[in-house]
Scaffold this active site. Structure first.
Site, PDB file in Angstrom:
ATOM      1  N   PRO A 168       2.174   8.587  -5.866  1.00  0.00           N
ATOM      2  CA  PRO A 168       1.645   8.750  -7.220  1.00  0.00           C
ATOM      3  C   PRO A 168       2.592   9.381  -8.241  1.00  0.00           C
ATOM      4  O   PRO A 168       2.216   9.469  -9.414  1.00  0.00           O
ATOM      5  CB  PRO A 168       0.430   9.654  -7.001  1.00  0.00           C
ATOM      6  CG  PRO A 168       0.822  10.495  -5.826  1.00  0.00           C
ATOM      7  CD  PRO A 168       1.620   9.595  -4.931  1.00  0.00           C
ATOM      8  N   ASP A 198       7.612  -1.175  -9.896  1.00  0.00           N
ATOM      9  CA  ASP A 198       6.617  -0.939 -10.930  1.00  0.00           C
ATOM     10  C   ASP A 198       7.097   0.142 -11.901  1.00  0.00           C
ATOM     11  O   ASP A 198       7.993   0.931 -11.589  1.00  0.00           O
ATOM     12  CB  ASP A 198       5.303  -0.459 -10.299  1.00  0.00           C
ATOM     13  CG  ASP A 198       4.432  -1.598  -9.796  1.00  0.00           C
ATOM     14  OD1 ASP A 198       4.746  -2.764 -10.104  1.00  0.00           O
ATOM     15  OD2 ASP A 198       3.443  -1.319  -9.104  1.00  0.00           O
ATOM     16  N   LYS A 235       3.998  -2.895 -15.571  1.00  0.00           N
ATOM     17  CA  LYS A 235       2.840  -3.278 -16.372  1.00  0.00           C
ATOM     18  C   LYS A 235       2.356  -2.057 -17.122  1.00  0.00           C
ATOM     19  O   LYS A 235       2.488  -0.925 -16.650  1.00  0.00           O
ATOM     20  CB  LYS A 235       1.727  -3.833 -15.489  1.00  0.00           C
ATOM     21  CG  LYS A 235       2.110  -5.128 -14.795  1.00  0.00           C
ATOM     22  CD  LYS A 235       0.948  -5.723 -14.036  1.00  0.00           C
ATOM     23  CE  LYS A 235       1.349  -7.055 -13.427  1.00  0.00           C
ATOM     24  NZ  LYS A 235       0.246  -7.702 -12.711  1.00  0.00           N
ATOM     25  N   ASP A 256      -0.522   3.501  -3.833  1.00  0.00           N
ATOM     26  CA  ASP A 256      -0.681   2.786  -2.567  1.00  0.00           C
ATOM     27  C   ASP A 256      -0.665   1.288  -2.829  1.00  0.00           C
ATOM     28  O   ASP A 256      -1.062   0.833  -3.914  1.00  0.00           O
ATOM     29  CB  ASP A 256      -1.999   3.194  -1.909  1.00  0.00           C
ATOM     30  CG  ASP A 256      -2.317   2.350  -0.686  1.00  0.00           C
ATOM     31  OD1 ASP A 256      -1.553   2.431   0.296  1.00  0.00           O
ATOM     32  OD2 ASP A 256      -3.303   1.595  -0.719  1.00  0.00           O
ATOM     33  N   MET A 310      -7.415   3.772 -14.088  1.00  0.00           N
ATOM     34  CA  MET A 310      -7.175   2.948 -15.283  1.00  0.00           C
ATOM     35  C   MET A 310      -8.353   3.008 -16.257  1.00  0.00           C
ATOM     36  O   MET A 310      -8.722   2.019 -16.867  1.00  0.00           O
ATOM     37  CB  MET A 310      -6.898   1.487 -14.887  1.00  0.00           C
ATOM     38  CG  MET A 310      -5.708   1.330 -13.978  1.00  0.00           C
ATOM     39  SD  MET A 310      -5.488  -0.373 -13.391  1.00  0.00           S
ATOM     40  CE  MET A 310      -6.900  -0.560 -12.281  1.00  0.00           C
TER      41      MET A 310
END
Length: 285
Positions: A17, A40, A63, A97, A177
């Protein structure tokens, strides 16, 4: 006789994280062997700098929620196929994860369709990292016996009947999110008369040096936190266990408005690390 695949192998791996020390040893081993890493946005740059081998190609395919500059999933799928056809080992490095709100299904379907060998390496998901670093045991005895991982990014994700059940359950609710829609989440739960002893925590940039934990009663939310813009990534925890934060918090809030994970300013950034052996020039376009 060992089997030699006709295509390169793809490792779908997790970086944790935020805290770079939460990456698993298995992910580190694959990063040290990889020819290409597709990373990412929510991956600590310290993980890349410390563990990707010199000469490897690092491509950021990040993203950003509701932002047009995010890399389309189709582009990521195409990059996996492209690199697997040219290199022995490709690591698709995800934040948190691999299996929790990670779009892994699209990538698995692509790999299977092209008969590309793969492995999945799990990691510390944001809910576990954020709650631990906030001192909030998600299933603390006497507070909750279950935990749910949820998301609320558009109005039809949760039905009115589901809101009623979520307001009544004693499960700890962890929302991914959902910081940008938090006003609505709180409104829906209070409309359905969620118990006043179920509190709210927003873990902002959890497990990083910039971590800040905001807590309040859901019924005080409008006065204390409504309209707040939380830095990405932010995770929301709702339940009786949030009351434990005050007693067991072990990290002071930073209250910083600096971004630990740099916002995206371009679609895909590719780095060929031919000269800098410590990857210090790796950045995000």
């Amino acid at each position: 006789m060992s089997y030699q695949p006709t295509k390169g192998k793809v490792i779908l791996a997790a970086a944790g994280p935020g805290d770079p020390e939460l990456v698993t040893l298995k992910t580190v081993r694959f990063l040290q062997q990889a020819d290409v890493v597709l990373a990412d946005r929510l991956v600590s740059e310290d993980v890349i700098k410390a563990h990707v081998k010199p000469g490897a190609e690092v491509t950021y395919v990040g993203k950003q929620c509701r932002r047009g500059i995010s890399t389309p999933q189709l582009t990521i799928n195409e990059l996996l196929v492209h690199h697997a056809s040219r290199h022995q080992l490709v690591v698709r490095l995800k934040g948190g994860d691999t299996g929790i709100f990670s779009n892994i299904l699209d990538e698995l379907e692509t790999l299977v369709a092209h008969q590309i060998p793969y492995e999945i390496v799990p990691g510390v998901t944001a809910a576990l990292g954020a709650s631990a670093y906030a001192g909030i045991p998600l299933t603390a005895r006497g507070y909750a016996t279950s935990v749910r991982f949820l998301t609320y990014y558009k109005s039809d994700v949760v039905t009115d009947e589901e809101w009623k059940e979520l307001a009544e359950t004693n499960d700890t609710l962890v929302w991914y999110m959902s910081s940008e829609t938090l006003d609505t989440v709180v409104e829906k739960l209070t409309q359905h008369q969620i118990s006043a002893d179920k509190l709210l925590a927003v873990a902002e940039q959890a497990t990083t040096p910039l971590q800040t934990i905001h807590t309040c009663s859901l019924y005080d939310y409008e006065r204390q936190l409504k309209g707040t813009v939380f830095l990405s990534p932010s995770l929301v925890i709702i339940g009786k266990v949030v009351a434990l934060h005050e007693q067991f918090a072990w990290i002071a809030n930073s209250y910083s408005k600096e971004h630990y994970f740099k916002p995206l300013t371009g679609r895909v950034s590719t780095i060929h690390d031919d000269t800098a052996k410590d990857n210090k020039h790796v950045n995000r376009a």
